[in-house]
Design an enzyme around this catalytic site. Structure first.
Site, PDB file in Angstrom:
ATOM      1  N   PHE A 147      -3.341 -45.769  30.569  1.00  0.00           N
ATOM      2  CA  PHE A 147      -2.033 -45.174  30.281  1.00  0.00           C
ATOM      3  C   PHE A 147      -2.219 -43.893  29.474  1.00  0.00           C
ATOM      4  O   PHE A 147      -2.873 -43.898  28.434  1.00  0.00           O
ATOM      5  CB  PHE A 147      -1.146 -46.150  29.499  1.00  0.00           C
ATOM      6  N   ASP A 159      -8.669 -40.451  24.953  1.00  0.00           N
ATOM      7  CA  ASP A 159      -7.259 -40.626  24.608  1.00  0.00           C
ATOM      8  C   ASP A 159      -7.185 -41.683  23.505  1.00  0.00           C
ATOM      9  O   ASP A 159      -7.252 -42.883  23.758  1.00  0.00           O
ATOM     10  CB  ASP A 159      -6.463 -41.053  25.842  1.00  0.00           C
ATOM     11  N   LYS A 205       0.490 -41.683  18.174  1.00  0.00           N
ATOM     12  CA  LYS A 205       1.178 -42.836  17.582  1.00  0.00           C
ATOM     13  C   LYS A 205       1.048 -43.009  16.068  1.00  0.00           C
ATOM     14  O   LYS A 205       1.987 -42.750  15.331  1.00  0.00           O
ATOM     15  CB  LYS A 205       0.741 -44.116  18.294  1.00  0.00           C
TER      16      LYS A 205
END
Ligand code: PLP
Length: 378
Positions: A122, A207, A236
């Site tokens: 993702f 990532d 995040k």
């Protein structure tokens, strides 16, 4: 819009790892805004930093410099331990868009035309990041995409080696796959990915949008592998709840962009940068590691027919279920006063704030078997 469905709870306020909904019901928050709330809810240092900054200078645009963005870039590079350049964005997907544009530029200047990413990976919902995302359910209906992205099974170094040749511009990988269900690769996979990309001359993009900022017990997950990627993307946990993203290029990758190649009006805004500085100042890796051990050992000690195992790293774990009952477990946990996330039909993601206490972990572990019972019955 109907894209989120109707969320099961409306939250009103929080303090540390505790949140209250609009009806006053109290929960222990073991998902932390999807690994975002590094310092938990309403941390005094975050309140102070954000309040002071918004009262001083809330926005400059990229036409003008401000101190928090410079401090933040310097602090990130210090923690990363290698010289590089930082681009600040507002979200994870934007951090990856930046990395992707860097990789496209790199590819054009070196005759490389395709990208490699992992199945079930993702990377975000905007079209560039979505084209790298290996989950057919969220990707396929928005294609075709203008980039040649080739997907390989995650964790399989041999398949990666076969997929990457001298025409590959970049490989995008999560150090542990988050949205796939907190799935760590076999030991040595990330180091193998580094070796494969180095040999082929392709960029390695880590990532770390979900894995960084102490989540695994290290500032950045790649540090535990002893591997330096060419580009790292963050978001995040970095802002502790305020929106921020970052793409960091090491060495030559830091200067792939020339003036005018990329930009963002809000990216790196002073308030989000002040929040990120407060986060980096207050995350305690020793605390994360000891709480992670408590949570993991406690889960592993539970004997229950519905609980098959535990995977993940640090305060970022999945309770793997024997059947596809994650939805029922999430609902039963909610009724019992715990917020957890059914990240996959058979996996419950736990990503509590990094300030979670031993007592709160104990409370959760004590309640979890009965939650599993209830879910199993339902
Ligand atoms: C959440 C996430 C993203 C996307 O971040 P947004 O801020 O939602 O755009 C990208 N990559 C990974 C690994 C993520 O976990």
């Amino acid at each position: 819009m109907p894209n989120y469905g109707v969320p099961p709870v409306a939250l009103a306020r929080g303090a540390g790892t505790v949140v209250w909904d609009v009806d006053g019901k109290e929960y222990l928050d073991f998902i932390g805004g999807i690994a975002v709330l590094s310092l938990g809810h309403a941390h005094p240092a975050l309140i102070q930093a954000v309040s002071a900054q918004v009262a001083t200078l809330a926005h400059t645009s990229n036409l003008f410099l401000h101190e928090p963005e410079v401090k933040l870039a310097e602090r990130l590079l210090t923690l990363l331990g290698h010289p590089g350049r930082v681009f600040l964005a507002n979200s994870g997907t934007e951090a990856n868009e930046c990395a992707l544009k860097m990789a496209i530029k790199y590819g054009k200047s070196t005759g490389r035309s395709y990208f490699v990413a992992a199945e079930m990976g993702f990377h975000g919902r905007t079209l560039g990041a979505l084209s790298l995302t290996g989950k057919p359910a969220i990707r396929d209906q928005f294609g075709p995409f203008p980039l040649d992205v080739r997907f390989v099974p995650y964790g399989d170094a041999e398949a990666l080696a076969k997929a990457v040749d001298e025409e590959c511009a970049a490989v995008f990988l999560e150090p542990t796959q988050g949205e796939a269900g907190v799935v760590p690769p076999p030991d040595g996979y990330f180091a193998a990915a580094r070796e494969i990309t180095r040999q082929a001359g392709a960029l390695l993009v880590a990532d770390e949008i979900q894995s960084a900022i102490g989540r695994t017990g290290h500032w950045f997950a790649h540090q535990a592998e002893g591997v330096l990627p060419d580009i790292v993307t963050l978001a995040k946990g970095l802002g502790g709840g305020l929106p921020i993203g970052a793409a960091i290029g090491f060495g030559a990758a830091g200067t792939l962009f020339a003036k005018g190649d990329h930009g963002s009006t809000f990216g790196g805004n002073p308030v989000s940068c002040a929040a990120a500085l407060a986060v980096l100042e207050n995350v305690d890796l020793d605390h994360v590691r000891s709480m992670a051990t408590l949570l993991r050992d406690g889960l592993e000690a539970i004997r229950h027919p519905l609980l098959k195992g535990v995977r993940g790293r640090g305060l970022w774990l999945a309770a793997v279920l024997a059947g596809e009952q994650a939805g029922q477990v999430q609902a039963a946990a909610q009724r019992a006063g715990f917020l957890v996330n059914a990240v996959q039909p058979d996996a419950i993601r736990l990503a509590p704030p990094l300030v979670v206490t031993a007592e709160q972990i104990h409370t959760f572990l004590t309640a979890f078997p009965a939650i599993l019972d209830e879910a199993g019955d339902g």
